[in-house]
Write a protein that holds these residues in place. Structure first.
Motif, mmCIF file in Angstrom:
data_model
loop_
_atom_site.group_PDB
_atom_site.id
_atom_site.type_symbol
_atom_site.label_atom_id
_atom_site.label_comp_id
_atom_site.label_asym_id
_atom_site.label_seq_id
_atom_site.Cartn_x
_atom_site.Cartn_y
_atom_site.Cartn_z
ATOM 1 N N PRO A 125 8.281 26.836 58.984
ATOM 2 C CA PRO A 125 6.891 26.873 57.731
ATOM 3 C C PRO A 125 6.692 25.327 57.976
ATOM 4 O O PRO A 125 5.473 24.540 57.351
ATOM 5 C CB PRO A 125 7.414 26.857 56.781
ATOM 6 C CG PRO A 125 8.792 26.867 57.050
ATOM 7 C CD PRO A 125 9.467 27.164 57.515
ATOM 8 N N PHE A 126 7.454 24.399 59.243
ATOM 9 C CA PHE A 126 6.971 22.367 59.154
ATOM 10 C C PHE A 126 6.892 22.864 60.955
ATOM 11 O O PHE A 126 7.441 23.598 61.357
ATOM 12 C CB PHE A 126 7.955 22.069 58.375
ATOM 13 C CG PHE A 126 9.649 22.500 58.711
ATOM 14 C CD1 PHE A 126 9.976 21.960 60.437
ATOM 15 C CD2 PHE A 126 10.502 23.107 58.395
ATOM 16 C CE1 PHE A 126 11.094 22.219 60.901
ATOM 17 C CE2 PHE A 126 11.885 23.793 58.819
ATOM 18 C CZ PHE A 126 12.122 23.590 60.114
ATOM 19 N N GLY A 127 6.387 21.376 60.904
ATOM 20 C CA GLY A 127 6.106 21.115 62.112
ATOM 21 C C GLY A 127 5.375 21.280 63.410
ATOM 22 O O GLY A 127 5.085 21.113 63.942
ATOM 23 N N GLY A 128 4.065 22.857 62.832
ATOM 24 C CA GLY A 128 2.736 22.625 63.430
ATOM 25 C C GLY A 128 3.143 23.719 64.504
ATOM 26 O O GLY A 128 2.703 24.265 65.157
ATOM 27 N N HIS A 129 4.078 24.187 64.171
ATOM 28 C CA HIS A 129 5.000 25.532 65.741
ATOM 29 C C HIS A 129 3.194 26.620 65.532
ATOM 30 O O HIS A 129 3.063 27.673 64.412
ATOM 31 C CB HIS A 129 6.585 26.486 64.639
ATOM 32 C CG HIS A 129 6.904 27.101 65.787
ATOM 33 N ND1 HIS A 129 7.247 26.511 67.055
ATOM 34 C CD2 HIS A 129 6.768 28.438 66.561
ATOM 35 C CE1 HIS A 129 7.656 27.559 68.162
ATOM 36 N NE2 HIS A 129 7.189 28.380 67.570
ATOM 37 N N ASP A 130 3.455 26.909 67.008
ATOM 38 C CA ASP A 130 2.256 27.939 67.275
ATOM 39 C C ASP A 130 2.869 28.863 67.939
ATOM 40 O O ASP A 130 3.315 28.869 68.913
ATOM 41 C CB ASP A 130 1.142 26.730 68.135
ATOM 42 C CG ASP A 130 -0.197 28.490 68.038
ATOM 43 O OD1 ASP A 130 -0.250 29.711 67.938
ATOM 44 O OD2 ASP A 130 -0.870 28.085 68.984
ATOM 45 N N PRO A 131 3.233 29.950 68.194
ATOM 46 C CA PRO A 131 3.896 31.026 67.803
ATOM 47 C C PRO A 131 3.261 31.422 69.611
ATOM 48 O O PRO A 131 3.967 32.242 70.212
ATOM 49 C CB PRO A 131 4.261 32.032 67.127
ATOM 50 C CG PRO A 131 3.823 31.905 66.065
ATOM 51 C CD PRO A 131 3.142 30.409 66.389
ATOM 52 N N GLY A 132 1.249 31.042 69.416
ATOM 53 C CA GLY A 132 0.935 31.443 70.648
ATOM 54 C C GLY A 132 1.444 30.187 72.126
ATOM 55 O O GLY A 132 0.629 31.289 72.648
ATOM 56 N N ALA A 133 2.254 29.736 71.498
ATOM 57 C CA ALA A 133 1.713 28.782 72.558
ATOM 58 C C ALA A 133 3.916 28.484 73.365
ATOM 59 O O ALA A 133 3.379 27.948 73.725
ATOM 60 C CB ALA A 133 1.438 27.165 72.150
ATOM 61 N N ASP A 134 4.335 29.152 72.538
ATOM 62 C CA ASP A 134 5.625 29.382 73.391
ATOM 63 C C ASP A 134 5.705 30.347 74.654
ATOM 64 O O ASP A 134 4.853 31.140 75.149
ATOM 65 C CB ASP A 134 6.501 30.099 72.091
ATOM 66 C CG ASP A 134 6.819 30.367 70.792
ATOM 67 O OD1 ASP A 134 6.428 28.980 70.489
ATOM 68 O OD2 ASP A 134 7.256 30.913 70.429
ATOM 69 N N ALA A 135 6.814 29.365 75.890
ATOM 70 C CA ALA A 135 7.155 29.813 76.835
ATOM 71 C C ALA A 135 7.956 31.314 76.695
ATOM 72 O O ALA A 135 8.565 31.258 75.756
ATOM 73 C CB ALA A 135 7.912 28.856 77.779
ATOM 74 N N ASN A 136 7.687 32.346 77.175
ATOM 75 C CA ASN A 136 8.108 33.727 77.803
ATOM 76 C C ASN A 136 8.806 33.724 79.262
ATOM 77 O O ASN A 136 8.213 33.690 80.286
ATOM 78 C CB ASN A 136 7.296 34.571 77.758
ATOM 79 C CG ASN A 136 6.683 34.631 75.776
ATOM 80 O OD1 ASN A 136 8.008 34.562 75.367
ATOM 81 N ND2 ASN A 136 5.331 34.055 75.764
ATOM 82 N N PHE A 137 9.596 34.219 79.044
ATOM 83 C CA PHE A 137 10.357 34.380 80.245
ATOM 84 C C PHE A 137 11.262 35.435 80.266
ATOM 85 O O PHE A 137 11.939 35.826 79.583
ATOM 86 C CB PHE A 137 11.296 33.121 80.950
ATOM 87 C CG PHE A 137 10.501 31.777 81.209
ATOM 88 C CD1 PHE A 137 10.315 30.965 82.539
ATOM 89 C CD2 PHE A 137 11.124 30.991 79.537
ATOM 90 C CE1 PHE A 137 9.762 29.971 81.923
ATOM 91 C CE2 PHE A 137 10.767 29.559 79.301
ATOM 92 C CZ PHE A 137 9.983 29.575 80.223
#
Length: 109
Positions: A66-78
């Motif tokens: 809930p902190f740090g401005g995390h955007d799940p849509g910008a995660d890298a997927n492998f």
């Protein structure tokens, strides 16, 4: 009557000369607030499937901080999937970071 006339003349002279009759001062104290936050999110998933069965372990979503401005849509997927004999193997990795900074300043007077 003479005193009133002298007072009016003195007032007129002061106004004409631009003199001030009072002083004004303001005191200001600034309040500053700075914040900085950082987050990391890593998720791993794997699975095995064969004839008449399957097993999957670990979801990729995980808990989003809930902190740090995390955007799940910008995660890298492998990930990869392979077949050996009559079995299918899969492996997935998801990783991301986020950060946010802010500075707020207020100065009441």
């Amino acid at each position: 009557m003479a005193r009133v006339l002298v007072a009016l003349i003195a007032l007129t002279v002061c106004l004409a000369a631009g003199e001030a009759f009072g002083q004004y001062s303001a005191i200001a104290t600034p309040f500053g607030n700075a914040s900085d936050s950082f987050s990391e999110n890593i998720g791993i998933g794997w699975g095995v499937s064969g004839r008449n069965f399957f097993f999957n372990n670990g979801g990729l979503g995980g808990a989003v901080p809930p902190f740090g401005g995390h955007d799940p849509g910008a995660d890298a997927n492998f990930g990869f999937n392979t077949r050996a004999g009559g079995l299918n193997f899969s492996f997935n990795l998801r990783a991301g970071q986020g950060n946010s900074r802010s500075f707020t300043s207020e100065t009441p007077t």
